[in-house]
Design a protein around this motif. Structure first.
Motif, short mmCIF file in Angstrom:
data_model
loop_
_atom_site.label_atom_id
_atom_site.label_comp_id
_atom_site.label_asym_id
_atom_site.label_seq_id
_atom_site.Cartn_x
_atom_site.Cartn_y
_atom_site.Cartn_z
N SER A 449 38.04 47.01 37.28
CA SER A 449 37.25 47.17 38.50
C SER A 449 35.88 46.53 38.34
O SER A 449 35.18 46.75 37.34
CB SER A 449 37.09 48.66 38.83
N GLY A 450 35.48 45.74 39.33
CA GLY A 450 34.18 45.08 39.28
C GLY A 450 34.19 43.76 38.54
O GLY A 450 33.21 43.01 38.60
N SER A 451 35.26 43.44 37.83
CA SER A 451 35.34 42.19 37.07
C SER A 451 36.51 41.33 37.48
O SER A 451 36.39 40.10 37.57
CB SER A 451 35.43 42.48 35.56
N SER A 452 37.68 41.94 37.71
CA SER A 452 38.88 41.16 38.02
C SER A 452 38.68 40.28 39.24
O SER A 452 38.04 40.68 40.22
CB SER A 452 40.07 42.10 38.26
N VAL A 453 39.21 39.08 39.16
CA VAL A 453 39.28 38.07 40.22
C VAL A 453 37.95 37.35 40.44
O VAL A 453 37.92 36.14 40.62
CB VAL A 453 39.80 38.65 41.56
N SER A 454 36.84 38.05 40.42
CA SER A 454 35.55 37.45 40.74
C SER A 454 34.83 36.86 39.54
O SER A 454 33.59 36.80 39.50
CB SER A 454 34.66 38.49 41.43
N HIS A 455 35.60 36.42 38.53
CA HIS A 455 35.07 35.74 37.35
C HIS A 455 36.05 34.67 36.92
O HIS A 455 37.23 34.71 37.25
CB HIS A 455 34.88 36.72 36.18
N TRP A 456 35.55 33.73 36.12
CA TRP A 456 36.46 32.81 35.42
C TRP A 456 37.18 33.56 34.33
O TRP A 456 36.67 34.55 33.78
CB TRP A 456 35.69 31.64 34.80
N ASP A 457 38.35 33.08 33.96
CA ASP A 457 39.10 33.74 32.89
C ASP A 457 38.41 33.54 31.55
O ASP A 457 37.76 32.52 31.29
CB ASP A 457 40.53 33.18 32.81
N VAL A 458 38.58 34.53 30.67
CA VAL A 458 37.93 34.49 29.36
C VAL A 458 38.52 33.44 28.43
O VAL A 458 37.98 33.17 27.36
CB VAL A 458 38.01 35.87 28.68
#
Length: 494
Positions: A449-458
């Motif tokens: 929650s709060g991180s998934s989808v709205s970031h580039w993959d690690v």
């Protein structure tokens, strides 16, 4: 980033008469403080200037970094409408070993304004740019004091104090020499990126629901899409989020390494991504050799392609303390001495596991993820860790342990056979991109929650500003060949 839906303001065609489009220019960012006297930006605690920051009080240094980062963003953007950021320093969730650093989000969303795609949500700063006017000008405040701003930010005022990521405060210098502290320049640069639009914020990723046209709730059907959704392509479903049902978006948000960004500016710049780093395992046992993607750590020596790590070993499970979280006993010490310890993620920090393995004589550490998804980036700090530490996915961790076990029967002269590890690259694939070279979004399973989808993959290499972890090698350049943040924002309309 702040994923919780807070407030949306919308106006339709009635705004047309108010919206005059001017000539684009470098952006202007204004910072509003909501801190009370003696707190946050107003903290009078004397401090010495540090790392290029000339402030002589804690409050002055905090504002200096805000202004420094705002200047970076001003130069990167074009808009003739002032961008307003409301900022505060507040007590956020933390423990002695972990903490919420802060968050930022577009505070208002808009749809169906002049210059927009019909029936599509936009964050206010971008909406204002496209409309050529401040869409919330003249609207009554909602009682918060920041109801009409473009971006709201908050950061942890207690960070580094006892009981709140003890000993690791925000580093307020601008020279990158943050040591055991948290680099506030990069943290703020990242968070303002979310506030400017690097977020799918009008979709609830846990359900796939969109915000309705009235801006009052997430709904299973009939909500409006975000400007993001046309560029999010799920390789498993073979469609973009724009054309998915709520159930399909929910599934896509937890499809590891399956969701690509297809915006033309990002795809054009994706050649900056390096060849995929590969952990190569050699085993004398049939079918046990293989190559696996890996992640790197923010602590310990840098790992490079062509390096030989050594033979692999495992340690016992520990359901009480967490595997690798306490000093190794005699049996585990004997198992890992002179070898690379394979340890499961969980319970304690990555650097703690690496240090305990190092103290037991290990020459390297491989952290296996404890949930489905890509090999995680390994955050943490400990200058005393001098052995290389990398990560692999949960599935690949199972394969490594299988190789270790299967290899023992293939020894010679009474010695057990060994599986050994080395680092190489796969030039046919770019790290952090799909098979077509399109950069991947962060979609671990389970959802974060709060991180998934709205970031580039690690899995991206080099590390990118808008990954979910702030890496120590980031800079202030937001375009290729250093970064992909500005290309994504440009795809959205910046």
């Amino acid at each position: 980033m702040q994923k919780t839906f807070k407030k949306t303001v919308l106006r339709g065609a009635l705004l047309a008469a108010l919206c005059g489009v001017g000539v684009a220019q470098a952006a202007t960012i204004v910072i509003q403080s909501r801190d009370p006297a003696g707190v946050g930006f107003n903290d009078p605690t004397p401090v010495a200037p540090v790392g290029g920051n000339p402030g002589t009080t804690l409050g002055e240094q905090r504002m200096y970094v805000y202004r420094y980062v705002a200047d970076v963003w001003e130069k990167a953007l074009d808009s003739n409408v002032t961008i307003t950021v409301n900022a505060g320093w507040e007590a956020l969730t933390c423990t002695a070993t972990s903490a919420t650093l802060g968050s930022a989000s577009a505070w208002n969303l808009w749809h169906d304004f002049p210059g927009s795609q019909p029936g599509t949500w936009y964050p206010q700063a971008l909406a204002n740019k496209l409309a050529g006017t401040n869409l919330s000008a003249g609207q009554p405040d909602d009682g918060t004091g920041y109801g009409n701003v473009d971006i709201r930010t908050q950061f942890n005022v207690n960070l580094g104090n006892s009981g709140c990521l003890t000993g690791s405060p925000f580093y307020l210098g601008t020279d990158g020499n943050f040591g055991n502290g948290v680099n506030f320049v990069e943290t703020l640069l990242h968070e303002l990126g979310h506030g400017l639009g690097f977020s799918v914020l009008s979709v609830q990723t846990s359900s796939g629901f969109r915000i309705n046209a009235a801006g009052t709730a997430y709904v299973s059907n009939g909500g409006l899409p975000s400007i993001w959704e046309q560029f999010m392509f799920d390789n498993t479903a073979g469609k973009t989020w724009l054309n998915m049902t709520s159930a399909e978006r929910k599934a896509s948000a937890i499809n590891p390494l399956g969701l690509a960004w297809i915006g033309p500016n990002v795809v054009a710049g994706a050649g900056m991504l390096a060849a995929t780093p590969i952990l190569s395992i050699a085993s004398p046992a049939p079918g046990q050799s293989g190559s696996y993607a890996y992640g790197t750590a923010s602590f310990g020596p840098a790992v490079t392609s062509g390096s030989s790590l050594g033979a692999l070993a495992t340690i016992k499970a520990d359901t009480v303390n967490g595997q690798g979280c306490v000093a190794f006993d005699a049996a585990d010490t004997a198992a890992v001495t002179g070898k690379v310890a394979v340890i499961d993620r969980g319970t304690c920090g990555f650097a703690v596991k690496a240090k305990n393995a190092q103290n037991a004589g290990a020459v390297g550490v491989i952290i296996a993820n404890n949930a489905a998804g890509a090999a995680p980036g390994l955050g943490g700090t400990d200058a005393s860790v001098v052995i290389p530490t990398i990560s692999v996915s949960q599935a690949d961790g199972v394969k490594l342990r299988s190789a270790i076990t299967a290899s023992t029967a293939y020894g010679a002269r009474g010695r057990p056979g060994l599986a050994s590890a080395a680092l190489s690259t796969d030039p046919s694939r770019r790290a952090g991109a799909d098979a077509l070279g399109r950069p991947l979004l962060y979609t671990p399973n389970p959802l974060v929650s709060g991180s998934s989808v709205s970031h580039w993959d690690v899995s991206a290499t080099p590390n990118l500003l808008m990954e979910p972890n702030i890496s120590p090698d980031l800079g202030l350049v937001l375009v290729p060949p250093k970064d992909l943040t500005k290309p994504l924002l440009k795809d959205l309309g910046w």
